[in-house]
Design an enzyme around this catalytic site. Structure first.
Site, PDB file in Angstrom:
ATOM      1  N   SER A 269       5.924 -15.631 -35.912  1.00  0.00           N
ATOM      2  CA  SER A 269       4.691 -17.468 -35.702  1.00  0.00           C
ATOM      3  C   SER A 269       4.016 -17.188 -36.353  1.00  0.00           C
ATOM      4  O   SER A 269       3.891 -17.666 -37.947  1.00  0.00           O
ATOM      5  CB  SER A 269       4.261 -16.460 -34.361  1.00  0.00           C
ATOM      6  OG  SER A 269       3.775 -17.447 -33.409  1.00  0.00           O
ATOM      7  N   ASP A 360      14.489 -21.214 -30.443  1.00  0.00           N
ATOM      8  CA  ASP A 360      13.583 -20.906 -30.784  1.00  0.00           C
ATOM      9  C   ASP A 360      12.537 -22.500 -29.334  1.00  0.00           C
ATOM     10  O   ASP A 360      12.760 -22.876 -30.236  1.00  0.00           O
ATOM     11  CB  ASP A 360      12.619 -20.904 -32.100  1.00  0.00           C
ATOM     12  CG  ASP A 360      11.019 -19.897 -31.766  1.00  0.00           C
ATOM     13  OD1 ASP A 360      10.658 -20.156 -31.178  1.00  0.00           O
ATOM     14  OD2 ASP A 360      10.048 -20.480 -32.687  1.00  0.00           O
ATOM     15  N   HIS A 394      12.612 -17.070 -30.472  1.00  0.00           N
ATOM     16  CA  HIS A 394      10.837 -16.889 -30.944  1.00  0.00           C
ATOM     17  C   HIS A 394      11.082 -15.436 -31.359  1.00  0.00           C
ATOM     18  O   HIS A 394      10.337 -14.856 -33.090  1.00  0.00           O
ATOM     19  CB  HIS A 394       9.995 -17.574 -30.757  1.00  0.00           C
ATOM     20  CG  HIS A 394       8.868 -17.219 -31.267  1.00  0.00           C
ATOM     21  ND1 HIS A 394       8.728 -18.434 -32.409  1.00  0.00           N
ATOM     22  CD2 HIS A 394       7.780 -16.861 -31.303  1.00  0.00           C
ATOM     23  CE1 HIS A 394       7.413 -17.856 -32.878  1.00  0.00           C
ATOM     24  NE2 HIS A 394       7.118 -17.111 -32.134  1.00  0.00           N
TER      25      HIS A 394
END
Length: 451
Positions: A269, A360, A394
């Protein structure tokens, strides 16, 4: 999956010393349930079996665990015994529950908040010094989660305990306060020297140690690095200084057990774009593992030595609500429209590994990866690998971390959608972990490491 030669064995007395039953206890002494090995590292698969049932008997397997906050996580699976009264999760298919079909690690991979808990809770391993303690029970008939968890539920036919460790034997955990640097260093067992990495997470802030602990258990020294909302660091993501990360790299390379003269960086991230920045602006960083990140510097300005890399901003008005959680897929601006925020990775003297979840829903990781690779190709660079995973969200974590579709996020102040589908996501985590370890050993030692 990790091969048998890579499995770290724990002492057979380890469980009994903690007063944990390794044999099944049952209302019916004929039924036994087992998890093999009974104690292992968290990135290792296990075999789950039930014996002593009636032929073709319908049963529910229930896995249960509590975290350090006492939040209760469970998973269930419905099986039908074979003609010998046995259930072998390794070879048989689940008929219902938390998952269906063939999924040998499904009971661990689909652990989720129990019906009585807040459903948007993500499992974080906060205390890596102690293992997760799981209880596996087998019940007669196919039961719902509510029936299994009800106070008046029928007694399990058999139960057993299972331990999953984040730190292998001999791994050291060392709190770090070096200049402005705050974090925790995890060193593998032995004299070393070991390849070293800086390990970073995202906009949740604080300090997460579980991936670093597992990297050290596989022979890589890892500095779990906090960069805001921890100790005396800034409370919010206002701005960054590359000097902070330079100091972290300096700390690693000064340590006698870290292999010289280079280190790597791992990040997911927001940590992903930080990996690209470290590899671009810090010459000693020679290997970068980018996990569902961005190709631009997101949100907060990064102060360089003689310039500033602006932050790519969000448009929170584009948030959509899906099943009670916020879908933030559209909120980050397109880096192509703000080229001044793009990290010039073509200038980096480093190799890159891009791990991409094609489902994601937090960031447009597929697009960001494509833009990053296009930039490298235009510069004539071939210093990268890309591994994309279908139906993967994600949160690509180390193997067998419980799948999380959505959870509460402090930055958004509400539940956020991560994306993915449990079975392919959990399997992607297995492959991504092996790929990352191989990449780091190859690029930091010029040889494949033996795990």
């Amino acid at each position: 999956m990790l091969q048998a030669s890579k499995v770290l064995q724990f002492s057979p007395n380890y469980l009994s010393s903690r007063n944990i039953l390794t044999m099944a206890s049952a209302a019916s002494t004929d039924v036994q349930v087992s998890v093999t090995p009974s104690s292992c590292l968290h990135d290792e698969p296990v075999q789950i079996r039930v014996e002593g049932l009636s032929p073709n008997q319908d049963v529910t397997l229930n896995m249960s665990m509590k975290d350090t906050r006492n939040v209760h996580y469970i998973s269930t699976a419905h099986y039908r015994a074979d003609s010998n009264g046995q259930v072998d999760v390794e070879s048989m298919e689940s008929l219902g529950g938390s998952y269906t079909g063939h999924f040998p690690m499904g009971l661990i991979g689909t652990l989720h908040p129990a019906p009585s808990e807040y459903k948007f809770t993500r499992f974080f391993k906060r205390d890596v010094l102690n293992p997760n303690i799981l209880e596996l029970s087998v019940f007669d008939r196919h039961l719902t989660e509510e029936e299994v968890c009800a106070p008046e539920s029928e007694k399990a036919l058999a139960s057993t305990k299972h331990e999953r460790h984040y730190m292998g034997p001999g791994v050291q955990r060392i709190p770090v306060r070096y200049g402005k640097v705050r974090g925790t260093l995890f060193l593998p067992a032995g004299e070393g020297p070991f390849p070293g990495v800086v390990d970073m997470f995202g906009t949740a802030g604080g300090l997460l140690e579980y991936r670093s602990a597992q990297l050290a258990s596989r022979g890589i020294a890892a500095l779990s690095l906090a960069f805001f909302a921890y100790d005396d660091l800034p409370k919010t993501l206002e701005e960054f200084n590359i000097s902070y990360f330079e100091e972290a790299v300096e700390f690693l390379l000064k340590h006698e057990k870290i292999m010289k003269p280079h280190v790597g960086a791992v990040g997911v991230s927001k940590g992903g774009d930080l990996v690209l920045s470290l590899a671009t602006y810090i010459p000693e960083v020679k290997a970068g593992v980018w996990i569902n990140g961005c190709n631009a510097n997101v949100q907060s300005a990064l102060n360089l030595r003689d310039s500033v890399l602006p932050g790519l901003e969000f448009d929170f008005g584009k948030i959509e609500i899906v099943n009670g959680a916020m879908d933030c897929f559209e909120i980050v601006h397109n880096p192509a429209d703000y080229p001044e925020t793009i990290i010039p990775i073509e200038k980096a003297d480093a190799d890159f590994l891009f791990l991409v979840g094609n489902s994601d829903r937090n960031w447009k990781s597929v697009m960001y990866c494509e833009q990053a690779i296009e930039r490298l190709k235009k510069a004539g660079r071939n210093n990268y690998e890309v591994h994309s995973y279908e139906l993967t969200g994600h949160l690509i974590e180390p193997p067998y971390s419980p799948f999380c579709l959505s959870s509460y996020h402090k930055l958004i102040s509400g539940p956020i959608l991560w994306g993915g589908v449990p079975k392919p996501h959990v399997r992607a985590q297995e492959e991504a972990w092996e790929t990352m370890l191989d990449f780091l050993f190859k690029n930091l030692t010029n040889m494949k490491g033996k795990l």
